[in-house]
Design an enzyme around this catalytic site. Structure first.
Site: not given
Length: 147
Positions: A78-80
């Site tokens: 989950q890069f966000t």
């Protein structure tokens, strides 16, 4: 490294209408990696999560870990989690690690969880994923290897 931990009754991740990971009782993890992260950060969080006492005993106290309850883990990249929304209305993702390094550390993190005897299911790194879960409690925590 940052992880959103959700205690769940069940969870699954789907990519292109195909289930790539599914668990019953356990922990749903959203995992983000930033530029400064190393294997030390990944190992620290894997150990922390494996021993995190967020499952209730008979008295209703959070005294058991996912390991002790024989729960499973669904880990989703989950890069966000490193999105910066302080300026403007569009998030800036400059805090997220480059994909090659992020994937390496995400894989290492999952390997460390497995090395601790946990069943670990995953999504597909970098893919558009549909994630669903039944958050149990609800219990949701945010862990960060930087404090």
């Amino acid at each position: 490294m940052r992880v959103v931990v959700q205690r769940c009754k069940d969870a699954k991740v789907t990519v292109d209408e195909t289930v790539t990971g599914e668990i019953g009782k356990g922990l749903m993890l959203l995992v983000g990696v930033t530029h400064e992260d190393t294997e030390k950060d990944a190992k620290y969080l894997a150990d922390k999560i494996a021993g995190l006492r967020i499952f209730e005993d008979d008295a209703g106290k959070m005294n058991y870990s996912v390991t002790e309850t024989e729960g499973a883990i669904l880990s989703v990249s989950q890069f966000t989690l490193y999105g910066d929304c302080r300026k403007g209305r569009r998030p800036n993702f400059m805090g997220a690690a480059a994909p090659v390094e992020a994937e390496r550390l995400y894989d290492y993190f999952n390997q460390e969880l497995r090395a601790g005897g946990l069943q670990v299911e995953t999504g597909v790194f970098g893919a558009m994923m549909d994630v669903s879960l039944t958050n149990w409690g609800p219990v949701t925590l945010i862990l960060d290897s930087r404090g």
